[in-house]
Scaffold this active site. Structure first.
Site, mmCIF file in Angstrom:
data_model
loop_
_atom_site.group_PDB
_atom_site.id
_atom_site.type_symbol
_atom_site.label_atom_id
_atom_site.label_comp_id
_atom_site.label_asym_id
_atom_site.label_seq_id
_atom_site.Cartn_x
_atom_site.Cartn_y
_atom_site.Cartn_z
ATOM 1 N N ARG A 102 0.855 -1.209 0.000
ATOM 2 C CA ARG A 102 0.000 0.000 0.000
ATOM 3 C C ARG A 102 0.885 1.251 0.000
ATOM 4 O O ARG A 102 0.622 2.223 -0.670
ATOM 5 C CB ARG A 102 -0.905 0.051 1.240
ATOM 6 C CG ARG A 102 -1.841 -1.114 1.489
ATOM 7 C CD ARG A 102 -3.040 -1.091 0.584
ATOM 8 N NE ARG A 102 -2.737 -1.522 -0.746
ATOM 9 C CZ ARG A 102 -2.442 -2.769 -1.106
ATOM 10 N NH1 ARG A 102 -2.396 -3.735 -0.226
ATOM 11 N NH2 ARG A 102 -2.174 -3.069 -2.363
ATOM 12 N N VAL A 113 -5.050 7.025 5.639
ATOM 13 C CA VAL A 113 -3.661 6.751 6.020
ATOM 14 C C VAL A 113 -2.722 7.136 4.879
ATOM 15 O O VAL A 113 -1.520 6.944 4.974
ATOM 16 C CB VAL A 113 -3.491 5.267 6.422
ATOM 17 C CG1 VAL A 113 -4.310 4.967 7.677
ATOM 18 C CG2 VAL A 113 -3.902 4.315 5.301
ATOM 19 N N HIS A 119 -6.317 7.489 12.019
ATOM 20 C CA HIS A 119 -6.009 6.052 11.979
ATOM 21 C C HIS A 119 -4.567 5.750 11.594
ATOM 22 O O HIS A 119 -4.265 4.633 11.198
ATOM 23 C CB HIS A 119 -6.984 5.346 11.016
ATOM 24 C CG HIS A 119 -8.407 5.402 11.490
ATOM 25 N ND1 HIS A 119 -9.496 5.286 10.656
ATOM 26 C CD2 HIS A 119 -8.911 5.588 12.733
ATOM 27 C CE1 HIS A 119 -10.609 5.390 11.366
ATOM 28 N NE2 HIS A 119 -10.284 5.582 12.628
ATOM 29 N N CYS A 143 7.581 2.108 16.658
ATOM 30 C CA CYS A 143 8.212 1.085 17.511
ATOM 31 C C CYS A 143 7.173 0.539 18.488
ATOM 32 O O CYS A 143 6.528 1.308 19.204
ATOM 33 C CB CYS A 143 9.372 1.710 18.274
ATOM 34 S SG CYS A 143 10.108 0.592 19.474
ATOM 35 N N CYS A 166 8.697 1.441 22.318
ATOM 36 C CA CYS A 166 8.706 2.786 22.942
ATOM 37 C C CYS A 166 7.762 3.765 22.247
ATOM 38 O O CYS A 166 7.683 4.933 22.642
ATOM 39 C CB CYS A 166 10.116 3.347 22.964
ATOM 40 S SG CYS A 166 10.702 3.930 21.353
HETATM 41 P P1 NAD Z 1 -15.197 3.515 3.183
HETATM 42 O O1 NAD Z 1 -14.377 2.812 2.179
HETATM 43 O O2 NAD Z 1 -15.908 2.731 4.208
HETATM 44 O O3 NAD Z 1 -16.290 4.400 2.429
HETATM 45 C C1 NAD Z 1 -15.937 5.244 1.356
HETATM 46 C C2 NAD Z 1 -17.003 6.301 1.194
HETATM 47 O O4 NAD Z 1 -16.568 7.217 0.203
HETATM 48 C C3 NAD Z 1 -18.358 5.779 0.716
HETATM 49 O O5 NAD Z 1 -19.335 6.371 1.530
HETATM 50 C C4 NAD Z 1 -18.503 6.293 -0.727
HETATM 51 O O6 NAD Z 1 -19.807 6.732 -1.009
HETATM 52 C C5 NAD Z 1 -17.600 7.485 -0.709
HETATM 53 N N1 NAD Z 1 -16.944 7.765 -1.992
HETATM 54 C C6 NAD Z 1 -16.384 6.898 -2.886
HETATM 55 N N2 NAD Z 1 -15.850 7.559 -3.915
HETATM 56 C C7 NAD Z 1 -16.081 8.882 -3.678
HETATM 57 C C8 NAD Z 1 -15.761 10.081 -4.372
HETATM 58 N N3 NAD Z 1 -15.089 10.081 -5.532
HETATM 59 N N4 NAD Z 1 -16.128 11.263 -3.798
HETATM 60 C C9 NAD Z 1 -16.825 11.308 -2.642
HETATM 61 N N5 NAD Z 1 -17.142 10.199 -1.940
HETATM 62 C C10 NAD Z 1 -16.770 9.010 -2.443
HETATM 63 O O7 NAD Z 1 -14.242 4.597 3.831
HETATM 64 P P2 NAD Z 1 -14.060 5.130 5.324
HETATM 65 O O8 NAD Z 1 -15.383 5.534 5.868
HETATM 66 O O9 NAD Z 1 -12.965 6.117 5.242
HETATM 67 O O10 NAD Z 1 -13.586 3.875 6.177
HETATM 68 C C11 NAD Z 1 -12.552 3.082 5.728
HETATM 69 C C12 NAD Z 1 -11.387 2.914 6.697
HETATM 70 O O11 NAD Z 1 -10.347 2.361 5.871
HETATM 71 C C13 NAD Z 1 -10.809 4.192 7.248
HETATM 72 O O12 NAD Z 1 -10.662 4.019 8.591
HETATM 73 C C14 NAD Z 1 -9.449 4.365 6.578
HETATM 74 O O13 NAD Z 1 -8.419 4.503 7.542
HETATM 75 C C15 NAD Z 1 -9.165 3.090 5.841
HETATM 76 N N6 NAD Z 1 -8.802 3.294 4.394
HETATM 77 C C16 NAD Z 1 -8.030 4.340 4.060
HETATM 78 C C17 NAD Z 1 -7.727 4.585 2.715
HETATM 79 C C18 NAD Z 1 -6.850 5.778 2.396
HETATM 80 O O14 NAD Z 1 -6.042 6.180 3.220
HETATM 81 N N7 NAD Z 1 -6.983 6.392 1.212
HETATM 82 C C19 NAD Z 1 -8.224 3.746 1.712
HETATM 83 C C20 NAD Z 1 -9.027 2.647 2.097
HETATM 84 C C21 NAD Z 1 -9.311 2.439 3.453
HETATM 85 ZN ZN ZN Z 2 11.701 2.141 20.272
#
Ligand code: NAD
Ligand code: ZN
Length: 241
Positions: A56, A90, A106, A114, A117
């Site tokens: 990732r 993230v 998150h 680590c 620590c």
């Molecule tokens: P989710 O994947 O559960 O939901 C994504 C949401 O985004 C949906 O409601 C959808 O309707 C909406 N969406 C999709 N494409 C869109 C666009 N172009 N414009 C506007 N809205 C759009 O995401 P979440 O609620 O963030 O939960 C997922 C968890 O997974 C988080 O805690 C996160 O840390 C992690 N995650 C992070 C990433 C990243 O860092 N980019 C990617 C995947 C998952």
């Molecule tokens: Zn350490």
């Protein structure tokens, strides 16, 4: 002084080519989410999980912020100290958009932590080799800096304060690209006098009616409109709401 609180999720980065959880039908890049995102999964197969996040992280190197990330960065420059930027993401797209501050609720892919620590260190797009040593305490216990299901999220304290302040002071809450399955954004909106939702489409976990305004469509396409609304809100005299 009035402030705007942004709270974003994976959807804000979707147009930059990073897949969301929801699009992947419970799988994240073909992995069972519990396997790669839970404390138990990491204990069972440390290398598999580190490999997953290495991939990732590597995938982030060529990703670019989209209009929605840049819109938040522009507002932060225009209204110093008045834009709180909370994200569940993230990835590093807000940083690439030159946001002045980002609260990663998150964790961050571009850092290692680590287990001994808690020191975090910037690793950009590098892999975390098994046995990588901590620069502070020397323990061979470096891992990805991501909050897992079943672990405390230290940044939630900042988020709770921001939500409580926004509710108490009548600030604007802008929620973009989150399914609301992890954070109860609908109940946050119900606490607010002013709130905006932008998700790709209406969905079961969030009642759009709880928000003052709900926009369904791509974050990049609604960014300019949201920027105008945030600007209007911030330049209205206090008490004019
Ligand atoms: P989710 O994947 O559960 O939901 C994504 C949401 O985004 C949906 O409601 C959808 O309707 C909406 N969406 C999709 N494409 C869109 C666009 N172009 N414009 C506007 N809205 C759009 O995401 P979440 O609620 O963030 O939960 C997922 C968890 O997974 C988080 O805690 C996160 O840390 C992690 N995650 C992070 C990433 C990243 O860092 N980019 C990617 C995947 C998952
Ligand atoms: Zn350490």
């Amino acid at each position: 002084m009035k402030k705007v609180v942004f709270l974003s999720g994976a959807g804000i980065s979707a147009e930059s080519g990073i897949s969301t959880f929801r699009d992947s039908g419970g799988l994240w890049e073909n992995h069972d989410v519990m396997e790669v995102c839970s404390v138990g999964g990491f204990r069972l197969n440390r290398r598999l999980v580190l490999d997953f996040y290495d991939a990732r992280r590597k995938g982030l190197a060529d990703k670019k912020p989209n209009r929605a990330h840049c819109m938040v960065a522009e507002l932060q420059r225009e209204f110093p100290g008045r834009i709180i930027n909370l994200t569940q993401n993230v990835d590093d797209l807000f940083e690439k958009a030159r946001c002045e501050s980002v609260v990663h609720l998150h964790g961050e892919l571009t850092k290692a932590r680590c287990e001994h620590c808690d020191e975090t260190t910037q690793i950009d797009y590098e892999e975390i080799p098994l046995g990588m040593k901590c620069p502070r305490c020397g323990s061979a216990a470096m891992r990805h800096h991501i909050v897992k299901f079943g672990q405390a999220a230290p940044m939630y304290q900042i988020q709770h304060t921001a939500i409580d302040d926004a509710a108490a002071q009548g600030w604007l809450l802008v929620v973009i690209g989150t399914s609301g399955q992890v954070l109860p954004v609908e109940s946050y909106a119900r606490m607010m006098r002013h709130s905006i939702l932008n998700n790709l489409e209406a969905q079961g976990d969030i009642d759009g009616e709880a928000f003052t305004q709900a926009f369904y469509g791509k974050a990049g396409e609604y960014a300019d409109r949201i920027q105008v609304l945030a600007r209007e809100f911030l330049t209205q005299a206090d008490g004019e709401s």
